[in-house]
Structure formats: structure tokens, C-alpha cells
Design a protein around this motif. Structure first.
Motif, mmCIF file in Angstrom:
data_model
loop_
_atom_site.group_PDB
_atom_site.id
_atom_site.type_symbol
_atom_site.label_atom_id
_atom_site.label_comp_id
_atom_site.label_asym_id
_atom_site.label_seq_id
_atom_site.Cartn_x
_atom_site.Cartn_y
_atom_site.Cartn_z
ATOM 1 N N PRO A 339 -5.880 4.195 -10.198
ATOM 2 C CA PRO A 339 -6.480 2.916 -10.593
ATOM 3 C C PRO A 339 -5.710 1.746 -9.980
ATOM 4 C CG PRO A 339 -6.164 4.354 -12.492
ATOM 5 C CD PRO A 339 -5.426 4.977 -11.352
ATOM 6 N N PRO A 340 -6.348 0.590 -9.865
ATOM 7 C CA PRO A 340 -5.682 -0.566 -9.242
ATOM 8 C C PRO A 340 -4.298 -0.860 -9.803
ATOM 9 C CG PRO A 340 -8.001 -1.024 -9.558
ATOM 10 C CD PRO A 340 -7.745 0.297 -10.227
ATOM 11 N N GLU A 341 -4.134 -0.770 -11.116
ATOM 12 C CA GLU A 341 -2.828 -1.081 -11.705
ATOM 13 C C GLU A 341 -1.767 -0.085 -11.249
ATOM 14 O OE1 GLU A 341 -1.009 -2.634 -15.948
ATOM 15 O OE2 GLU A 341 -3.156 -2.363 -15.644
ATOM 16 N N LEU A 342 -2.132 1.198 -11.169
ATOM 17 C CA LEU A 342 -1.177 2.199 -10.692
ATOM 18 C C LEU A 342 -0.887 1.997 -9.211
ATOM 19 C CD1 LEU A 342 0.545 4.719 -11.048
ATOM 20 C CD2 LEU A 342 -1.504 6.110 -10.658
ATOM 21 N N THR A 343 -1.915 1.644 -8.432
ATOM 22 C CA THR A 343 -1.703 1.376 -7.008
ATOM 23 C C THR A 343 -0.648 0.296 -6.809
ATOM 24 O OG1 THR A 343 -3.969 2.031 -6.421
ATOM 25 C CG2 THR A 343 -2.816 0.574 -4.894
ATOM 26 N N THR A 344 -0.732 -0.773 -7.593
ATOM 27 C CA THR A 344 0.243 -1.856 -7.501
ATOM 28 C C THR A 344 1.638 -1.378 -7.886
ATOM 29 O OG1 THR A 344 -1.449 -3.517 -7.983
ATOM 30 C CG2 THR A 344 0.844 -4.153 -8.368
ATOM 31 N N ILE A 345 1.734 -0.606 -8.961
ATOM 32 C CA ILE A 345 3.040 -0.108 -9.414
ATOM 33 C C ILE A 345 3.679 0.778 -8.345
ATOM 34 C CG2 ILE A 345 4.161 1.405 -11.100
ATOM 35 C CD1 ILE A 345 2.159 0.379 -13.193
ATOM 36 N N LEU A 346 2.886 1.667 -7.738
ATOM 37 C CA LEU A 346 3.429 2.575 -6.730
ATOM 38 C C LEU A 346 3.853 1.832 -5.464
ATOM 39 C CD1 LEU A 346 0.983 5.616 -7.116
ATOM 40 C CD2 LEU A 346 3.423 5.560 -7.681
ATOM 41 N N ARG A 347 3.049 0.852 -5.041
ATOM 42 C CA ARG A 347 3.426 0.084 -3.840
ATOM 43 C C ARG A 347 4.709 -0.708 -4.106
ATOM 44 N NH1 ARG A 347 -0.036 -0.006 0.346
ATOM 45 N NH2 ARG A 347 1.057 -1.829 1.179
ATOM 46 N N ASP A 348 4.829 -1.291 -5.296
ATOM 47 C CA ASP A 348 6.051 -2.018 -5.635
ATOM 48 C C ASP A 348 7.256 -1.068 -5.668
ATOM 49 O OD1 ASP A 348 4.594 -4.334 -5.815
ATOM 50 O OD2 ASP A 348 4.499 -4.346 -8.016
ATOM 51 N N HIS A 349 7.036 0.146 -6.177
ATOM 52 C CA HIS A 349 8.129 1.124 -6.244
ATOM 53 C C HIS A 349 8.645 1.459 -4.844
ATOM 54 C CE1 HIS A 349 10.405 4.663 -7.680
ATOM 55 N NE2 HIS A 349 9.997 5.215 -6.543
ATOM 56 N N LEU A 350 7.728 1.679 -3.907
ATOM 57 C CA LEU A 350 8.132 2.027 -2.546
ATOM 58 C C LEU A 350 8.927 0.901 -1.898
ATOM 59 C CD1 LEU A 350 4.859 3.771 -1.302
ATOM 60 C CD2 LEU A 350 7.039 4.877 -1.837
ATOM 61 N N VAL A 351 8.540 -0.356 -2.182
ATOM 62 C CA VAL A 351 9.260 -1.496 -1.610
ATOM 63 C C VAL A 351 10.642 -1.638 -2.248
ATOM 64 C CG1 VAL A 351 9.281 -4.009 -1.401
ATOM 65 C CG2 VAL A 351 7.153 -2.745 -0.991
ATOM 66 N N GLU A 352 10.715 -1.498 -3.565
ATOM 67 C CA GLU A 352 11.954 -1.770 -4.284
ATOM 68 C C GLU A 352 12.935 -0.599 -4.265
ATOM 69 O OE1 GLU A 352 10.843 -2.891 -8.226
ATOM 70 O OE2 GLU A 352 9.487 -4.487 -7.548
ATOM 71 N N HIS A 353 12.414 0.630 -4.288
ATOM 72 C CA HIS A 353 13.303 1.786 -4.480
ATOM 73 C C HIS A 353 13.203 2.826 -3.378
ATOM 74 C CE1 HIS A 353 13.921 0.067 -8.431
ATOM 75 N NE2 HIS A 353 12.616 0.113 -8.651
ATOM 76 N N GLY A 354 12.197 2.748 -2.530
ATOM 77 C CA GLY A 354 12.083 3.683 -1.422
ATOM 78 C C GLY A 354 11.878 5.112 -1.890
ATOM 79 N N THR A 355 12.310 6.046 -1.045
ATOM 80 C CA THR A 355 12.183 7.472 -1.360
ATOM 81 C C THR A 355 13.475 8.186 -1.009
ATOM 82 O OG1 THR A 355 11.374 8.128 0.831
ATOM 83 C CG2 THR A 355 9.722 7.380 -0.761
ATOM 84 N N THR A 356 13.553 9.456 -1.375
ATOM 85 C CA THR A 356 14.681 10.281 -0.953
ATOM 86 C C THR A 356 14.479 10.670 0.510
ATOM 87 O OG1 THR A 356 13.565 12.322 -1.640
ATOM 88 C CG2 THR A 356 14.946 11.195 -3.278
#
Length: 460
Positions: A339-356
Motif C-alpha cells: 500500500p502507498p503508506e508502506l511504499t513510503t516507509i520502505l523507501r525512507d528505510h532504504l535512504v536512512e538505513h540502507g541494507t546489509t
């Protein structure tokens, strides 16, 4: 003499004696061959009488008895090797181990460790229950540890005793032996009733182990198929009290963000609430599984899960081990909308915290796999901060897994067809409707207003 073995016709056969132990009653047959006394114990009087009758018949027919074994000579040629339940249970574990997931290996060991103490023939010299459990669960029914060598020194004598004092597998054909075994499935180690789902899972494993005994020729058929035993009623439906509404979810995610180590895990909890991921699926969620636009609806392409089983049960020795999705074949993909709200949360997560380095979105305190203890503590703290006192004391979202229940309930109550919800959630439609078809928190008032409107319309 028969070959190199000494035989005799000097045989006396005595009556049957009943012996009571803590673990149950046995019936002993005693007989004398030459100057040496022999005995054998049976679970029921009928089995003991049958054995004694065979001895008497052969002795009266002039059959010589072997002095070394105490058995009639003809039995030395035809007697089958008797396989004990303990030996069979270890063989069953070895058969299942290579193809089973860590969680399944753990469940098999737990189930066999539950029933095996009920299949011991005597209480004399029996190790204590804690020692028995440490031996059975920690070594005997762990194929890797058993293959590595003998049990720890403090368990050697216990293992020898269990190996020598476990009933033959064939005894399971007697309902009087099998029924107490089934009854143990309904109790926890502390004697209190076990959860119905636990009883059902353990019975299924016992059934499969007995089927394997049939396959190996230890039993003529599976006695569990005709056993009239009623397990506790299985209460599968989700308790509606655990399911949160959207406002409560937002408040909880906001509380997680305010905690010291919480910000990197807001998206972790969000994928369970908005996309119904299981915790193991969320732990192993990778950037390559995301198809996210700048805003609006996206999609998650799920193909792996990493449930926690423990280092003792995994192939790699790690607590979590990625594998295919639950109830899915290897490389099968489940597509779930974002859903749009989850899309925003995930995109923000990738910008702020990246991945392993291997693309996982979420990491543990030291960069490894996220542990349930870590995210469990965070969730408990967030509940305390975001919910009222009464809500925090209630079952409401008590476990992170309850976020998945909320997601599925939201979809169903939003009018999404059950077949589509089942596909998104990774369930069969039957399981979905039996387990998840519950109203989410906050909908009761709206439904009551609908009823009131209908009643007013009926009066006009």
C-alpha cells in the motif's frame, strides 16, 4: 549338543507374576533352563500368557532349549531381531533430518522426547526427567550431535539405560500401551494441558514415526488409524482482541521510532502490518524483492524465509537459515501488494538505513540476522509507550506476529475476495477462513450503526 551350542531338556516354567512400576504395570514370565533362571517382561497379561504357552508347548513336545540363550532351539533359527522404540526413533530422526528444515527437526525431537519416557519398561534405575529430556532432546534425537560421537559424559549412563529399557516397537500394536503414549501429548512438561495446536502437531509426528515403523516391517499396520482417542479441541481462530486498527498501528510505529534502536525496525513491523509477512519472511526481506514506485502502490516479491530454529538444528550452524516460503516449493514466489503508506516507509528505510552487504533490509544489533529477542523487546517497549494502561494489559498486539493477523483481517473486512487474500497471505482458502476471518479493532461501532440504520428503515 547342537553344533557348538549346549542344549538341555531340563526345563521348568513357572507362572506369571505382576509387577507394578511408576511407569506402569508389567507381567513377568520366569523359567529355568538347566540351572539358570530366565525371565521376560510384557506390557499385558495376554502377551505374557501367549509367550508362556509357547514355552510350555515346546517343552512338552521334547524341544531342546539352548543353555546360552534360554530359548527353544527352533527359536534360534527363526527368531527375528527385536527393534526397540528408542532405536527406531533414532532411525526415524536420521531418515527425516536431511530433508527437514531446522524448525521441523526441532519439532520432531520435541515430539519424540515427549512420548519416549512413556515407552520405558521399568522405573528401576530410571534417570530423572530433566536428565531424560536433556539426553533425548539434546542428543538422541539430534542426528548431527549423535553422529559427532557419544553423548556428554554425564549422559552416557542414562543413554545406556534408555537403550536397554525401551519397549519393542511392536508393543505399540497393543492399545493399552499406545493410549498412555497419546495421553502424554496432551500435557506440557509441568503437567498442565498443552495447547491444542501443539497436541495436533505432535500427534502428526508420532503418526508419521509409526508409519515409518510399518514401512520398516516392525508393525503390520499403523495402530493409530483405529485408535479412538480424542485430542483437545483445536481452537485455531485468531482472538479478535489481538488485532489492532490502523490508528493503533500508526501510534505503535511512532513509538518504535522514538526508541533508541527502534528507527531501523519501523519498516520491519510495517511489512507485517501492511503486507502480512511472517516474522521469518520479514527478517529475510531483501532489496531485490521490492518493486517500489516513487509513491503509490508497489509490490513485494517474496521467495525466502528465515524462521528461527536454533544453531543445533540448522545445516549452517546459524540460528536462522534461509529457505523457501512456508508451504511453497523452492524458487516459488509470492507477490504481495505494498500500500502507498508502506511504499513510503520502505523507501525512507532504504535512504536512512540502507541494507546489509547481501541486500537484507533488517539487521541485528551486531549486523547479523535480526533476532526475535531484539525485536521482541522493542515491541514490548513500544506497546507500553503507545497504548493505554488497559490496552497494554490486554492481548492487543501482544506479539509482533499479531500484526500479520491485523493485515489479513483488514483485507477481509475491506472486501478483498478470500481467494485473493489467501494468495497474498500464503495460505489455503480453507485455513484462511477458519483462522483469520475476524473483525479488526474499531469496526464494531460501524457495524452497529449499520444495524441501527437497518432497524430505522424497517420502522418507516
Amino acid at each position: 549338543m547342537t553344533g557348538a551350542r549346549e542344549t538341555t531338556y531340563d526345563v521348568r516354567i513357572w507362572g506369571i507374576s505382576k509387577r507394578a512400576w511408576r511407569s506402569g504395570t508389567t507381567y513377568r514370565v520366569r523359567w529355568l533352563v538347566g540351572r539358570k533362571e530366565w525371565h521376560d517382561s510384557f506390557a499385558t497379561r495376554a502377551l505374557a500368557e501367549s509367550f508362556r504357552a509357547d514355552l510350555l508347548s515346546l517343552a512338552r513336545q521334547g524341544e531342546p532349549f539352548d543353555v546360552e540363550s534360554g530359548r527353544p532351539v527352533s527359536w534360534q533359527r527363526t527368531e527375528k531381531i527385536v527393534t526397540s522404540w528408542y532405536e527406531h526413533a533414532c532411525a526415524y530422526v536420521d531418515m527425516k533430518w536431511p530433508h527437514a528444515a531446522g524448525k521441523s527437526r526441532q519439532g520432531i525431537a520435541e515430539s519424540l522426547a515427549t512420548v519416549t519416557p512413556e515407552l520405558l519398561v521399568t522405573a528401576r534405575g530410571r534417570p530423572s526427567l530433566p536428565v531424560l529430556r536433556e539426553l533425548l532432546y539434546g542428543w538422541s534425537f539430534n542426528a548431527r550431535r549423535r553422529a559427532d560421537g557419544p553423548p556428554p559424559s554425564h549422559l552416557v549412563r542414562a543413554e545406556q539405560w534408555v537403550a536397554q529399557n525401551t519397549r519393542p516397537v511392536a508393543d505399540l500394536a497393543d492399545p493399552r500401551v499406545l493410549r498412555p503414549v497419546l495421553d502424554t501429548l496432551a500435557l506440557r512438561l509441568d503437567g498442565r494441558p498443552a495447547a491444542p495446536s501443539t497436541v495436533s502437531r505432535k500427534r502428526a509426528i508420532l503418526f508419521n514415526a509409526v508409519e515409518y515403523a510399518v514401512e520398516r516391517g516392525h508393525l503390520a499396520g499403523n495402530p493409530l488409524t483405529s485408535m479412538k482417542w480424542r485430542a483437545p479441541k483445536l481452537a485455531e481462530a485468531v482472538d479478535p482482541r489481538v488485532v489492532i486498527n490502523h490508528g493503533q498501528a500508526r501510534a505503535l510505529f511512532s513509538a518504535v521510532r522514538q526508541l533508541g534502536s527502534g528507527p531501523p525496525l519501523v519498516a520491519f513491523f510495517a511489512v507485517m502490518y501492511y503486507a502480512a509477512l511472517r516474522p521469518g519472511e520479514a527478517v529475510d526481506l531483501r532489496k531485490e524483492a521490492l518493486a517500489l514506485p516513487e509513491s503509490g502502490w508497489g509490490e513485494l516479491y517474496l521467495s525466502t524465509s528465515a524462521p528461527a530454529a536454533g544453531r543445533s538444528w540448522s545445516e549452517s550452524g546459524n540460528r536462522r537459515e534461509p529457505r523457501q516460503l512456508k508451504h511453497r516449493s523452492v524458487d516459488e514466489v509470492r507477490v504481495v501488494p505494498s500500500p502507498p503508506e508502506l511504499t513510503t516507509i520502505l523507501r525512507d528505510h532504504l535512504v536512512e538505513h540502507g541494507t546489509t552487504s547481501d541486500g537484507r533490509l533488517f539487521r541485528g544489533a551486531r549486523g547479523g540476522a535480526l533476532s526475535e529477542s531484539h525485536y521482541g523487546r522493542l515491541w514490548a517497549a513500544a506497546r507500553f509507550a503507545a497504548l493505554t494502561f488497559d490496552e497494554a494489559a490486554s492481548p492487543l498486539a501482544r506479539r509482533p506476529y499479531d500484526l500479520r493477523h491485523a493485515a489479513v483481517s483488514t483485507w477481509l473486512n475491506g472486501g478483498v475476495p478470500a481467494t485473493q487474500v489467501a494468495q497474498w497471505a500464503g495460505h489455503s482458502v480453507n485455513v484462511l477462513l477458519r483462522v483469520y476471518a475476524k473483525c479488526i479493532a474499531g469496526q464494531d461501532d460501524a457495524l452497529r450503526r449499520r444495524v441501527e440504520r437497518a432497524l430505522r428503515d424497517g420502522r418507516s
